[in-house]
Design a protein around this motif. Sequence first.
Motif, PDB file in Angstrom:
ATOM      1  N   MET A   1     -24.913 -45.398 -98.285  1.00 25.91           N
ATOM      2  CA  MET A   1     -26.259 -44.853 -98.325  1.00 25.91           C
ATOM      3  C   MET A   1     -26.170 -43.338 -98.166  1.00 25.91           C
ATOM      4  O   MET A   1     -25.533 -42.833 -97.256  1.00 25.91           O
ATOM      5  CB  MET A   1     -27.099 -45.464 -97.193  1.00 25.91           C
ATOM      6  CG  MET A   1     -28.464 -44.827 -97.024  1.00 25.91           C
ATOM      7  SD  MET A   1     -29.490 -45.614 -95.762  1.00 25.91           S
ATOM      8  CE  MET A   1     -30.235 -46.889 -96.738  1.00 25.91           C
ATOM      9  N   ASP A  60     -33.757 -40.148 -97.040  1.00 24.75           N
ATOM     10  CA  ASP A  60     -33.003 -40.543 -98.223  1.00 24.75           C
ATOM     11  C   ASP A  60     -33.162 -39.481 -99.304  1.00 24.75           C
ATOM     12  O   ASP A  60     -33.820 -38.454 -99.087  1.00 24.75           O
ATOM     13  CB  ASP A  60     -33.415 -41.941 -98.695  1.00 24.75           C
ATOM     14  CG  ASP A  60     -34.827 -42.019 -99.268  1.00 24.75           C
ATOM     15  OD1 ASP A  60     -35.469 -40.970 -99.506  1.00 24.75           O
ATOM     16  OD2 ASP A  60     -35.298 -43.159 -99.487  1.00 24.75           O
ATOM     17  N   LEU A  66     -35.675 -42.362 -92.967  1.00 28.13           N
ATOM     18  CA  LEU A  66     -34.942 -43.587 -92.664  1.00 28.13           C
ATOM     19  C   LEU A  66     -34.866 -43.846 -91.167  1.00 28.13           C
ATOM     20  O   LEU A  66     -34.697 -44.980 -90.730  1.00 28.13           O
ATOM     21  CB  LEU A  66     -33.526 -43.499 -93.224  1.00 28.13           C
ATOM     22  CG  LEU A  66     -33.416 -43.277 -94.724  1.00 28.13           C
ATOM     23  CD1 LEU A  66     -31.981 -42.923 -95.091  1.00 28.13           C
ATOM     24  CD2 LEU A  66     -33.895 -44.515 -95.464  1.00 28.13           C
ATOM     25  N   SER A  91     -35.593 -47.300 -89.551  1.00 28.85           N
ATOM     26  CA  SER A  91     -36.344 -48.252 -90.377  1.00 28.85           C
ATOM     27  C   SER A  91     -35.440 -49.451 -90.633  1.00 28.85           C
ATOM     28  O   SER A  91     -34.206 -49.335 -90.592  1.00 28.85           O
ATOM     29  CB  SER A  91     -36.763 -47.599 -91.692  1.00 28.85           C
ATOM     30  OG  SER A  91     -35.616 -47.265 -92.450  1.00 28.85           O
ATOM     31  N   PRO A  92     -36.016 -50.615 -90.880  1.00 32.42           N
ATOM     32  CA  PRO A  92     -35.181 -51.806 -91.107  1.00 32.42           C
ATOM     33  C   PRO A  92     -34.133 -51.618 -92.207  1.00 32.42           C
ATOM     34  O   PRO A  92     -32.997 -52.068 -92.061  1.00 32.42           O
ATOM     35  CB  PRO A  92     -36.196 -52.890 -91.473  1.00 32.42           C
ATOM     36  CG  PRO A  92     -37.450 -52.462 -90.782  1.00 32.42           C
ATOM     37  CD  PRO A  92     -37.445 -50.957 -90.870  1.00 32.42           C
ATOM     38  N   GLN A  93     -34.475 -50.932 -93.308  1.00 28.70           N
ATOM     39  CA  GLN A  93     -33.528 -50.773 -94.412  1.00 28.70           C
ATOM     40  C   GLN A  93     -32.378 -49.818 -94.078  1.00 28.70           C
ATOM     41  O   GLN A  93     -31.365 -49.804 -94.781  1.00 28.70           O
ATOM     42  CB  GLN A  93     -34.240 -50.329 -95.699  1.00 28.70           C
ATOM     43  CG  GLN A  93     -34.796 -48.929 -95.666  1.00 28.70           C
ATOM     44  CD  GLN A  93     -36.240 -48.856 -95.195  1.00 28.70           C
ATOM     45  OE1 GLN A  93     -36.734 -49.731 -94.492  1.00 28.70           O
ATOM     46  NE2 GLN A  93     -36.928 -47.790 -95.574  1.00 28.70           N
ATOM     47  N   ALA A  94     -32.485 -49.040 -93.015  1.00 30.14           N
ATOM     48  CA  ALA A  94     -31.431 -48.091 -92.645  1.00 30.14           C
ATOM     49  C   ALA A  94     -30.455 -48.657 -91.621  1.00 30.14           C
ATOM     50  O   ALA A  94     -29.390 -48.076 -91.390  1.00 30.14           O
ATOM     51  CB  ALA A  94     -32.053 -46.807 -92.098  1.00 30.14           C
ATOM     52  N   ARG A  95     -30.784 -49.762 -91.023  1.00 25.48           N
ATOM     53  CA  ARG A  95     -29.943 -50.317 -89.952  1.00 25.48           C
ATOM     54  C   ARG A  95     -28.609 -50.819 -90.494  1.00 25.48           C
ATOM     55  O   ARG A  95     -28.549 -51.435 -91.546  1.00 25.48           O
ATOM     56  CB  ARG A  95     -30.696 -51.430 -89.229  1.00 25.48           C
ATOM     57  CG  ARG A  95     -31.905 -50.882 -88.493  1.00 25.48           C
ATOM     58  CD  ARG A  95     -32.747 -51.943 -87.825  1.00 25.48           C
ATOM     59  NE  ARG A  95     -33.974 -51.304 -87.341  1.00 25.48           N
ATOM     60  CZ  ARG A  95     -35.143 -51.921 -87.246  1.00 25.48           C
ATOM     61  NH1 ARG A  95     -35.247 -53.200 -87.556  1.00 25.48           N
ATOM     62  NH2 ARG A  95     -36.190 -51.273 -86.817  1.00 25.48           N
ATOM     63  N   ARG A  97     -26.129 -48.983 -91.543  1.00 24.47           N
ATOM     64  CA  ARG A  97     -25.640 -48.183 -92.666  1.00 24.47           C
ATOM     65  C   ARG A  97     -25.131 -46.808 -92.239  1.00 24.47           C
ATOM     66  O   ARG A  97     -24.954 -45.935 -93.074  1.00 24.47           O
ATOM     67  CB  ARG A  97     -26.742 -48.044 -93.699  1.00 24.47           C
ATOM     68  CG  ARG A  97     -27.129 -49.393 -94.259  1.00 24.47           C
ATOM     69  CD  ARG A  97     -28.201 -49.284 -95.281  1.00 24.47           C
ATOM     70  NE  ARG A  97     -28.258 -50.538 -96.001  1.00 24.47           N
ATOM     71  CZ  ARG A  97     -28.494 -50.632 -97.284  1.00 24.47           C
ATOM     72  NH1 ARG A  97     -28.679 -49.553 -97.996  1.00 24.47           N
ATOM     73  NH2 ARG A  97     -28.550 -51.807 -97.857  1.00 24.47           N
TER      74      ARG A  97
END
Length: 184
Positions: A1, A60, A66, A91-95, A97
């Motif tokens: 990411m 991002d 994020l 945020s959930p999508q960044a965990r 990573r």
Amino acid sequence: MTFAIRNAAEGDIAEIAGIYRESVLNGVASYEIDPPALDEMQARFSAITSAGYPYIVATDEGGVILGYAYASAFRTRPAYRWLVEDSIYLSPQARGRGVGKALLVELVERCTAQGFRQMVAVIGGAHPASVAVHRAVGFEHGGLMKATGFKHGRWLDTIIMQRALGEGALSDPALDSFPGNRDA
């Protein structure tokens, strides 16, 4: 990411509040039960940044936030002025990573540059991922407080972790100065 880290700005508060809201409602890192309103999040941001503490965000490629991190006073009594507490929310999508670790590394660097000598993490829910990130950045276990929070129908433990910044306790600070960019 791919992401970048920068200073947080007042215009970021709505996104920051959204990340924190999700964490409050679904996680155990914060022991708040109800997410604070946007004006309360703005007041918290202003209090932290006006006192000279670092407050940063990871974004991002499109500029979407994020995650965010900040340092703040652990306690307000003067002898604690060399000690900061870190807070990191993703945020959930960044965990998972690398965003949290990058934010923490940057926060440690900024607090060290400002003259702080110790950083503590108060890890709600004894969250394993948070413990692992702090350990990877040089934090050591400082203590376990059992059943300190009750959230989502269960008792939660709190872990304290700590790391030295700069010279840590190897030398005395200049007692007539105050760390950060705050006036003495």
